[in-house]
Design a protein around this motif. Sequence first.
Motif, short mmCIF file in Angstrom:
data_model
loop_
_atom_site.label_atom_id
_atom_site.label_comp_id
_atom_site.label_asym_id
_atom_site.label_seq_id
_atom_site.Cartn_x
_atom_site.Cartn_y
_atom_site.Cartn_z
N GLY A 102 0.80 -1.22 0.00
CA GLY A 102 0.00 0.00 0.00
C GLY A 102 0.83 1.27 0.00
N ALA A 103 2.14 1.14 -0.09
CA ALA A 103 3.01 2.34 -0.13
C ALA A 103 2.74 3.11 -1.42
CB ALA A 103 4.48 1.92 -0.06
N GLY A 108 -1.92 0.31 -6.30
CA GLY A 108 -2.56 0.42 -7.62
C GLY A 108 -1.55 0.41 -8.75
N SER A 109 -0.35 -0.04 -8.49
CA SER A 109 0.73 0.08 -9.47
C SER A 109 1.57 -1.18 -9.57
CB SER A 109 1.59 1.29 -9.10
OG SER A 109 2.71 1.38 -9.92
N ARG A 209 5.16 0.28 -18.52
CA ARG A 209 4.19 1.36 -18.69
C ARG A 209 4.09 2.18 -17.41
NH1 ARG A 209 4.64 -0.94 -22.87
NH2 ARG A 209 3.08 -1.69 -24.34
N ALA A 210 3.65 3.40 -17.58
CA ALA A 210 3.35 4.23 -16.41
C ALA A 210 1.95 4.82 -16.56
CB ALA A 210 4.38 5.34 -16.25
N ARG A 211 1.33 5.12 -15.43
CA ARG A 211 -0.01 5.69 -15.41
C ARG A 211 0.05 7.21 -15.58
NH1 ARG A 211 -1.29 4.60 -9.80
NH2 ARG A 211 0.95 4.83 -9.86
N CYS A 212 -0.96 7.71 -16.23
CA CYS A 212 -1.10 9.15 -16.45
C CYS A 212 -0.81 9.95 -15.17
CB CYS A 212 -2.51 9.42 -16.98
SG CYS A 212 -3.13 11.09 -16.81
N ALA A 213 -1.29 9.46 -14.05
CA ALA A 213 -1.11 10.19 -12.78
C ALA A 213 0.37 10.48 -12.50
CB ALA A 213 -1.71 9.38 -11.63
N GLY A 246 -5.50 6.43 -14.67
CA GLY A 246 -4.93 5.09 -14.87
C GLY A 246 -4.53 4.82 -16.31
N ASN A 247 -4.73 5.78 -17.21
CA ASN A 247 -4.33 5.55 -18.61
C ASN A 247 -2.83 5.30 -18.70
OD1 ASN A 247 -6.96 6.00 -19.26
ND2 ASN A 247 -6.66 8.05 -20.16
#
Length: 338
Positions: A102-103, A108-109, A209-213, A246-247
């Motif tokens: 949860g760090a 979510g990654s 990949r990386a998320r838009c955030a 999340g894109n």
Amino acid sequence: MAAMSASGRRVFLLGALLLVAVSCHGGFGGVGVAEGLSTRYYAKTCPAVESVVRSVMARAVAADRRMGASVLRLFFHDCFVNGCDGSVLLDDAPPGFTGEKGAGANAGSARGFEVVDAAKARVEAACRATVSCADVLALAARDAVALLGGPTWPVRLGRKDARTASQAAANGNLPGPVSSLTSLLATFAAKGLSARDMTALSGAHTVGRARCATFRGRVNGGDANVNATFAAQLRRLCPAGTGGDGNLAPLDAETPNVFDNGYFRELTKQRGLLHSDQELFAAGGGGRSSSQDALVRKYAGNGAEFARDFAKAMVKMGNLAPAAGTPVEVRLNCRKPN
Ligand code: HEM
Ligand SMILES: *[C@@H]1O[C@H](CO)[C@@H](O)[C@H](O)[C@H]1NC(C)=O
């Protein structure tokens, strides 16, 4: 030496003692450097371990190439938090235990836990209670790189698994996507890794990949050191404000699924996806240069040199061990202590 005074000798001895103390307990931000690792650690007790892990990874990467990237990242996130001790793999066990999943850098990654579980299960079937989760992850990460077209290296084995984990340590030790070059250098130096190691290891972003955030600010006017064409393309996927968090975008737009040196060529065109990536080249933009520019150019033009340095730095990162005295074991299930 012969001419050393008594007080000089005392200072020398004290210095030597301190050195011994530092090398035993590790000076690298709560982690030490493993001493007993060996490429032949399981030669007698589990000779099949390497082929078992390799076959699980081959299947996983064939089904989803990104999985290779995800498992490689897990190993980084394991090693940077109290050493390579499988701590990142522990599930939360409420109410008593909050782990690293949860760090900030993992929630979510982080992905790939099921693949590590599958490899561990097959290893357990071949040799019960022998191979640590930390070693399974070290082998899986090496295999991931090779399966994606990158270098391979002999993995030193013999790590043990931590019985606990620290979310606070994960938050404190894992670098974030808006880190400056100065901060990246300090984060890696705290683990005994040089600037060259840091830049080579960042080349892991040649896959995945990386998320838009994680790059919204960079492509929406928050960054001077960005290729305008590239930023405009990414804004369609990742507009200013909120939404589309999340894109996903590839970390290396040139060859997103191949472990090569394309990442570094992208940096020379100001096409690094994360602010932290682009900090390795022309940090600050406006023609200013960074201490890593020459190395980035070298890697961009010489894939073999990058591959060699990356393998070397992965071994070094893989040597990070928990601080002396940390309770360890060979976990049977990577998600929970025995
Ligand atoms: C230099 C400091 C680093 C920073 C700031 C950083 C940050 C990040 C971030 C923000 C992401 C995207 C996560 C998401 O959006 O879900 C990412 C992905 C990734 N990172 Fe790093 N990282 C660093 C170093 C490394 C290192 C040393 C490795 C491995 C040796 C690595 C391997 C990866 C991989 C393979 C991915 C893609 C994962 C996937 O697609 O599932 N990173 N990193
Ligand atoms: C920006 O990227 C394009 C390719 O998308 C490239 O042709 C151009 O040279 C890059 N610009 C700079 C300043 O590097």
